[in-house]
Design a protein around this motif. Structure first.
Motif, mmCIF file in Angstrom:
data_model
loop_
_atom_site.group_PDB
_atom_site.id
_atom_site.type_symbol
_atom_site.label_atom_id
_atom_site.label_comp_id
_atom_site.label_asym_id
_atom_site.label_seq_id
_atom_site.Cartn_x
_atom_site.Cartn_y
_atom_site.Cartn_z
ATOM 1 N N ARG A 100 46.923 46.344 37.623
ATOM 2 C CA ARG A 100 47.692 47.464 37.349
ATOM 3 C C ARG A 100 47.455 48.794 37.841
ATOM 4 O O ARG A 100 47.292 49.852 37.134
ATOM 5 N N LEU A 101 47.007 48.705 39.245
ATOM 6 C CA LEU A 101 46.541 50.029 39.869
ATOM 7 C C LEU A 101 47.821 50.887 40.337
ATOM 8 O O LEU A 101 48.801 50.442 40.593
ATOM 9 N N GLY A 102 47.193 52.211 40.243
ATOM 10 C CA GLY A 102 48.277 53.327 40.551
ATOM 11 C C GLY A 102 48.074 53.326 42.335
ATOM 12 O O GLY A 102 47.131 53.110 42.768
ATOM 13 N N PRO A 103 49.124 54.141 43.060
ATOM 14 C CA PRO A 103 48.804 54.436 44.448
ATOM 15 C C PRO A 103 47.433 55.126 44.790
ATOM 16 O O PRO A 103 47.072 54.911 45.908
ATOM 17 N N GLN A 104 47.053 56.095 43.833
ATOM 18 C CA GLN A 104 45.977 56.862 44.340
ATOM 19 C C GLN A 104 44.699 56.336 43.486
ATOM 20 O O GLN A 104 43.545 57.149 44.021
ATOM 21 N N ASP A 105 44.939 55.095 42.928
ATOM 22 C CA ASP A 105 43.485 54.837 42.265
ATOM 23 C C ASP A 105 42.476 54.307 43.277
ATOM 24 O O ASP A 105 42.940 53.529 44.355
ATOM 25 N N ASN A 106 41.289 54.379 43.127
ATOM 26 C CA ASN A 106 40.316 53.894 44.046
ATOM 27 C C ASN A 106 39.435 52.750 43.501
ATOM 28 O O ASN A 106 39.271 52.730 42.251
ATOM 29 N N MET A 169 22.181 49.819 38.661
ATOM 30 C CA MET A 169 22.419 50.004 40.016
ATOM 31 C C MET A 169 23.823 50.401 39.992
ATOM 32 O O MET A 169 24.488 51.255 40.697
ATOM 33 N N ILE A 170 24.808 49.569 39.413
ATOM 34 C CA ILE A 170 26.287 49.577 39.519
ATOM 35 C C ILE A 170 26.806 51.008 38.617
ATOM 36 O O ILE A 170 27.606 51.858 39.324
ATOM 37 N N LYS A 171 26.090 51.145 37.689
ATOM 38 C CA LYS A 171 26.304 52.319 36.909
ATOM 39 C C LYS A 171 26.041 53.540 37.590
ATOM 40 O O LYS A 171 26.779 54.603 37.645
ATOM 41 N N GLY A 172 24.893 53.759 38.469
ATOM 42 C CA GLY A 172 24.598 54.519 39.059
ATOM 43 C C GLY A 172 25.821 54.981 40.479
ATOM 44 O O GLY A 172 26.018 56.229 40.558
ATOM 45 N N VAL A 173 25.959 53.988 41.055
ATOM 46 C CA VAL A 173 27.314 54.102 41.980
ATOM 47 C C VAL A 173 28.626 54.501 41.254
ATOM 48 O O VAL A 173 29.289 55.224 42.032
ATOM 49 N N VAL A 174 28.868 53.937 40.090
ATOM 50 C CA VAL A 174 29.868 54.420 39.406
ATOM 51 C C VAL A 174 30.014 55.682 39.073
ATOM 52 O O VAL A 174 31.011 56.549 39.477
ATOM 53 N N ASP A 175 28.851 56.365 38.614
ATOM 54 C CA ASP A 175 28.814 57.677 38.243
ATOM 55 C C ASP A 175 28.959 58.542 39.616
ATOM 56 O O ASP A 175 29.475 59.665 39.403
ATOM 57 N N ARG A 176 28.281 58.078 40.562
ATOM 58 C CA ARG A 176 28.561 58.875 41.824
ATOM 59 C C ARG A 176 30.052 58.765 42.693
ATOM 60 O O ARG A 176 30.378 59.999 43.049
ATOM 61 N N THR A 177 30.538 57.666 42.673
ATOM 62 C CA THR A 177 31.959 57.469 43.299
ATOM 63 C C THR A 177 33.032 57.580 42.634
ATOM 64 O O THR A 177 33.994 57.736 43.086
ATOM 65 N N GLN A 178 32.872 57.502 41.093
ATOM 66 C CA GLN A 178 33.936 57.675 40.224
ATOM 67 C C GLN A 178 35.011 56.724 40.629
ATOM 68 O O GLN A 178 36.455 57.205 40.764
ATOM 69 N N PRO A 179 34.906 55.539 40.657
ATOM 70 C CA PRO A 179 36.152 54.543 40.903
ATOM 71 C C PRO A 179 37.002 54.511 39.754
ATOM 72 O O PRO A 179 36.821 54.787 38.577
ATOM 73 N N SER A 180 38.329 54.090 39.948
ATOM 74 C CA SER A 180 39.346 53.872 38.734
ATOM 75 C C SER A 180 39.186 52.454 38.199
ATOM 76 O O SER A 180 39.475 52.171 37.229
ATOM 77 N N LEU A 181 38.589 51.423 38.820
ATOM 78 C CA LEU A 181 38.336 50.181 38.687
ATOM 79 C C LEU A 181 37.214 49.491 39.271
ATOM 80 O O LEU A 181 36.840 49.878 40.675
ATOM 81 N N VAL A 182 36.349 48.617 38.542
ATOM 82 C CA VAL A 182 35.430 48.105 39.195
ATOM 83 C C VAL A 182 35.710 46.472 39.374
ATOM 84 O O VAL A 182 36.332 45.925 38.155
ATOM 85 N N ILE A 183 35.616 45.835 40.563
ATOM 86 C CA ILE A 183 35.735 44.335 40.723
ATOM 87 C C ILE A 183 34.649 43.788 41.008
ATOM 88 O O ILE A 183 33.615 43.994 41.939
ATOM 89 N N ALA A 184 34.061 42.821 40.218
ATOM 90 C CA ALA A 184 32.582 42.484 40.127
ATOM 91 C C ALA A 184 32.763 40.917 40.389
ATOM 92 O O ALA A 184 33.673 40.031 39.745
ATOM 93 N N ILE A 185 32.175 40.436 41.584
ATOM 94 C CA ILE A 185 32.610 38.953 41.865
ATOM 95 C C ILE A 185 30.667 38.243 41.703
ATOM 96 O O ILE A 185 29.877 39.066 42.103
ATOM 97 N N ASP A 186 31.099 37.176 41.193
ATOM 98 C CA ASP A 186 29.859 36.248 41.033
ATOM 99 C C ASP A 186 30.144 34.724 41.038
ATOM 100 O O ASP A 186 31.328 34.419 40.540
ATOM 101 N N ALA A 187 29.076 34.101 41.132
ATOM 102 C CA ALA A 187 29.304 32.667 41.149
ATOM 103 C C ALA A 187 29.130 32.083 39.668
ATOM 104 O O ALA A 187 28.377 33.006 38.859
#
Length: 328
Positions: A100-106, A169-187
């Motif tokens: 449910r992303l908005g048009p400006q969400d990253n 590591m992910i938290k550091g990137v999230v704090d720096r880039t400020q995404p609206s959503l994280v998609i995590a892919i895993d086996a």
């Protein structure tokens, strides 16, 4: 012994919510309180949505409250790009509905796993094929065509390779880039050999890397990241203890069809199953997981489908037949 109790004693955790629900429903011979199921059908896939709605459902399922979508598509194993594109479109539709992303969400796409171990390389492979555009928004906005959303991606590796908790590591990137959503892919790990590389699970509850094979890592979810996290995964392994149990269960089922063998079946102590399985596997076998010999090709196919689904969901302005021209 019931499957759920046996798996718990063997230290096996079911990554697939639909499998956990199937086992509980069979054992109880009734619906699971606090859990709702919605079924859907597509040309090349079936979609099962498991919604855990209450604390009672959480306790029974062993999974946090939220929505778990399973796309079953056996034709993923067929080497047919046209069918794979249609399956990717289903993935895109379900991901769009969940995000449910908005048009400006990253969005930040994170590929979990070990790129040196093929069954665990799904996440990094998806990142390799993901259309990233965050740099274009900053350095080459004139190249942005078709309404490309700001998307960044990285594969943090695993604790054994980096010495750093993946969640840190992910938290550091999230704090720096400020995404609206994280998609995590895993086996993922499954209890059914048939589900390997043929099922795709999406969940809005985040993920605990390595939990399906007994590793306890820090969670990657809304609480730890500060933003919504959608987990996407494909089963690539089955625990050897699960295979052993399913073989014994199938044998016992045959016993019930024979009047002579039925008496023997009734005399079997269910608790002995655990001892038998543990005895066969031995000390080292308690952590043994199995994967198909063609896992290299399966990972290649599934990572392409997941990346295509993510690309179509995050960049809806691009025609579904032409988005691959933007890939690196």
């Amino acid at each position: 012994m019931e499957r759920s109790a046996l798996y718990e004693q063997l230290g096996i955790r079911l990554d697939m919510a639909v499998e956990a629900h199937e086992i509980l429903r069979q054992e109880r011979n009734a619906d699971v309180p606090g859990v709702r199921i919605i079924d859907g059908k597509h040309e090349h896939a079936t979609v099962t949505t498991v919604i855990v709605e209450s604390a009672e459902g959480e306790q029974a399922m062993g999974k946090p409250r939220g929505t778990y979508i399973t796309i079953d598509a056996p034709e993923i194993r067929v080497n047919n790009r046209e069918i794979h594109q249609k399956i990717a479109a289903v993935v895109a539709s379900e991901l769009s509905r969940l995000a449910r992303l908005g048009p400006q969400d990253n969005v930040l796409v994170v590929g979990l796993g070990n790129w040196h171990a093929t069954p665990d390389a799904l996440g990094p492979k998806v990142v390799d094929m993901t259309l990233v555009t965050r740099h274009l928004h900053k350095y080459a906005p004139e190249e942005l065509q078709g309404g490309l959303r700001s998307v960044s991606a990285f594969a943090p590796g695993v604790l054994g390779l980096t010495g750093i908790e993946t969640a840190e590591m992910i938290k550091g990137v999230v704090d720096r880039t400020q995404p609206s959503l994280v998609i995590a892919i895993d086996a993922l790990a499954t209890r059914s050999v048939e589900r390997i590389a043929t099922s795709i699970q999406l969940a809005d509850t985040g993920i605990h890397p390595g939990s399906g094979v007994g590793n306890k890592r820090s969670g990657i979810n809304r609480e730890s990241m500060g933003v919504p996290v959608i987990a996407m995964g494909i089963p690539t392994v089955v625990h050897a203890g699960v295979i052993a149990h399913e073989a014994i269960a199938a044998l016992l089922q045959e016993f019930q069809t024979s009047p002579t063998l039925y008496k023997l079946y009734k005399g079997i102590n269910p608790d002995a199953l655990q001892s038998i399985i543990q005895g066969v596997l031995g000390p080292e076998g308690q952590e043994l997981i199995m994967t198909p010999k063609e896992i290299d090709q399966l990972i290649q196919n599934t990572s392409r489908i997941v990346a295509a689904g993510i690309g179509q969901a995050l960049h809806p302005g691009i025609d579904t037949s032409g988005w691959t021209q933007y890939l690196q």
